[in-house]
Design a protein around this motif. Sequence first.
Motif, PDB file in Angstrom:
ATOM      1  N   UNK A   1       0.606  -1.378  -0.028  1.00 32.21           N
ATOM      2  CA  UNK A   1       0.269   0.160  -0.027  1.00 32.21           C
ATOM      3  C   UNK A   1       0.912   1.326  -0.106  1.00 32.21           C
ATOM      4  N   UNK A   2       1.976   1.271   0.793  1.00 27.17           N
ATOM      5  CA  UNK A   2       2.650   2.479   1.140  1.00 27.17           C
ATOM      6  C   UNK A   2       3.577   2.749  -0.183  1.00 27.17           C
ATOM      7  N   UNK A   3       4.246   1.495  -0.541  1.00 32.28           N
ATOM      8  CA  UNK A   3       5.137   1.643  -1.611  1.00 32.28           C
ATOM      9  C   UNK A   3       4.439   2.141  -3.001  1.00 32.28           C
ATOM     10  N   UNK A   4       3.195   1.788  -3.125  1.00 31.88           N
ATOM     11  CA  UNK A   4       2.771   2.153  -4.350  1.00 31.88           C
ATOM     12  C   UNK A   4       2.355   3.765  -4.355  1.00 31.88           C
TER      13      UNK A   4
ATOM     14  N   UNK B   1       3.504   9.465  -5.449  1.00 34.79           N
ATOM     15  CA  UNK B   1       3.785  10.778  -4.837  1.00 34.79           C
ATOM     16  C   UNK B   1       5.037  11.220  -5.548  1.00 34.79           C
ATOM     17  N   UNK B   2       5.953  10.449  -5.775  1.00 30.46           N
ATOM     18  CA  UNK B   2       7.328  10.783  -6.502  1.00 30.46           C
ATOM     19  C   UNK B   2       6.946  11.292  -7.796  1.00 30.46           C
ATOM     20  N   UNK B   3       5.940  10.749  -8.615  1.00 29.85           N
ATOM     21  CA  UNK B   3       5.492  11.192  -9.941  1.00 29.85           C
ATOM     22  C   UNK B   3       4.616  12.288  -9.808  1.00 29.85           C
TER      23      UNK B   3
ATOM     24  N   UNK C   1       5.275  -6.320 -13.047  1.00 31.68           N
ATOM     25  CA  UNK C   1       5.393  -4.902 -13.492  1.00 31.68           C
ATOM     26  C   UNK C   1       4.566  -4.215 -12.554  1.00 31.68           C
ATOM     27  N   UNK C   2       5.124  -2.919 -12.295  1.00 33.59           N
ATOM     28  CA  UNK C   2       4.046  -1.693 -11.331  1.00 33.59           C
ATOM     29  C   UNK C   2       4.154  -0.639 -12.018  1.00 33.59           C
ATOM     30  N   UNK C   3       3.058  -0.069 -12.169  1.00 28.91           N
ATOM     31  CA  UNK C   3       3.180   1.547 -12.640  1.00 28.91           C
ATOM     32  C   UNK C   3       3.664   2.383 -11.753  1.00 28.91           C
ATOM     33  N   UNK C   4       4.327   3.357 -12.162  1.00 34.11           N
ATOM     34  CA  UNK C   4       4.713   4.579 -11.444  1.00 34.11           C
ATOM     35  C   UNK C   4       3.619   5.543 -11.140  1.00 34.11           C
ATOM     36  N   UNK C   5       2.874   5.473 -10.408  1.00 33.12           N
ATOM     37  CA  UNK C   5       1.721   6.611 -10.252  1.00 33.12           C
ATOM     38  C   UNK C   5       0.766   6.323 -11.551  1.00 33.12           C
ATOM     39  N   UNK C   6       0.471   7.485 -11.986  1.00 33.49           N
ATOM     40  CA  UNK C   6      -0.617   7.358 -13.010  1.00 33.49           C
ATOM     41  C   UNK C   6      -0.024   7.617 -14.290  1.00 33.49           C
TER      42      UNK C   6
ATOM     43  N   UNK D   1       4.061   7.486   3.048  1.00 36.05           N
ATOM     44  CA  UNK D   1       4.437   7.698   1.667  1.00 36.05           C
ATOM     45  C   UNK D   1       4.886   9.336   1.565  1.00 36.05           C
ATOM     46  N   UNK D   2       3.980  10.121   1.720  1.00 37.71           N
ATOM     47  CA  UNK D   2       4.257  11.587   1.596  1.00 37.71           C
ATOM     48  C   UNK D   2       5.330  12.062   2.353  1.00 37.71           C
TER      49      UNK D   2
END
Length: 341
Positions: free
Chosen positions: A13-16, A21-23, A44-49, A323-324
């Motif tokens: 949850x937090x990693x996603x 938030x980085x993006x 595979x995992x998406x970097x934010x949206x 995360x933030x």
Amino acid sequence: MGYRVAVVGATGNVGREMLAILAERKFPMDEVAAVTSSRSTGSEIEVGDTGKMIKCKNIEHFDWSGWDIALFSAGSGPAKEYAPKAAAAGCIVIDNSSYYRMDPDVPLIVPEVNPDAIDGYKKRNIIANPNCSTAQMVVALKPLHDAAKIKRVVVSTYQSVSGAGKQGMDELFEQSRAIFVGDPVEPTKFTKQIAFNVIPHIDVFMDDGSTKEEWKMVVETKKILDPKIKMSATCVRVPVFVGHSEAINIEFENDISAKEAQDILREAPGIMLIDKREDGGYVTPVECVGDGATYISRVREDPTVDNGLVLWCVSDNLRKGAALNAVQIAELLGRRHLQKG
């Protein structure tokens, strides 16, 4: 020129949220890696949206050399084993677990509260992120402490199930569904039924009768804000998916009125004051989801003590509580020490 950033525990949850938030905040990155256990390696995992997909890399074989920052959100076990390896390779670790928080050589940081403490990161090359319930509370306490000096805090928390990870969220959903259709309810993640219930128990019990979550709030607040503050906490799990709430009772050394406190909080960094004394003139957890602010409502004077205030504090625990705050620490680190991008 940007940073090379590794997100450890990227599928949780937090990693996603960290990747998102980085993006979102356009953190200056030349490269980002999703580092996970062997179970997720190769997925595979998406970097934010952003639409950008990256492959997960196995933490057991990850080469930390050449990476600038690692955001760890994989729990105390992986933090204990792999954070020192990353740090020794020159990668600065920002760890979300509780493992390093009370290490005197590791700064425990909330950027709006104690940014100067980050200068101590060079002792271990590790920076600790506080407990989610502590993070939002000290953001609220800091400007009031500066104004009137806090003597004592009594806090009761109403903590969402996302604080217990995906398993906690799944258990609330499944139990709620089971109750509606008349199926039996069996707790697995929590000690008692969480759906339509509250549980005054987060983390393990300690010898004095408090839980470790309550102990964390006390010792972390002292380390971040002021060791002289006396504090008592009662931490409660509630059937809310995301967003922690806190009822905070504060006793000050000096006089401070509710109106003065509202004026101070309105201008304080990281805080959104929503405090109308009318129906709905306050913030609840569902309204804070996806937002980075710490929301304050229901500021009022406590007539039972000299110089007392009571307030209601709500924040998205996956964001400011985890995360933030980690990304804000990375931004602070960049401004003060690394200066890339």
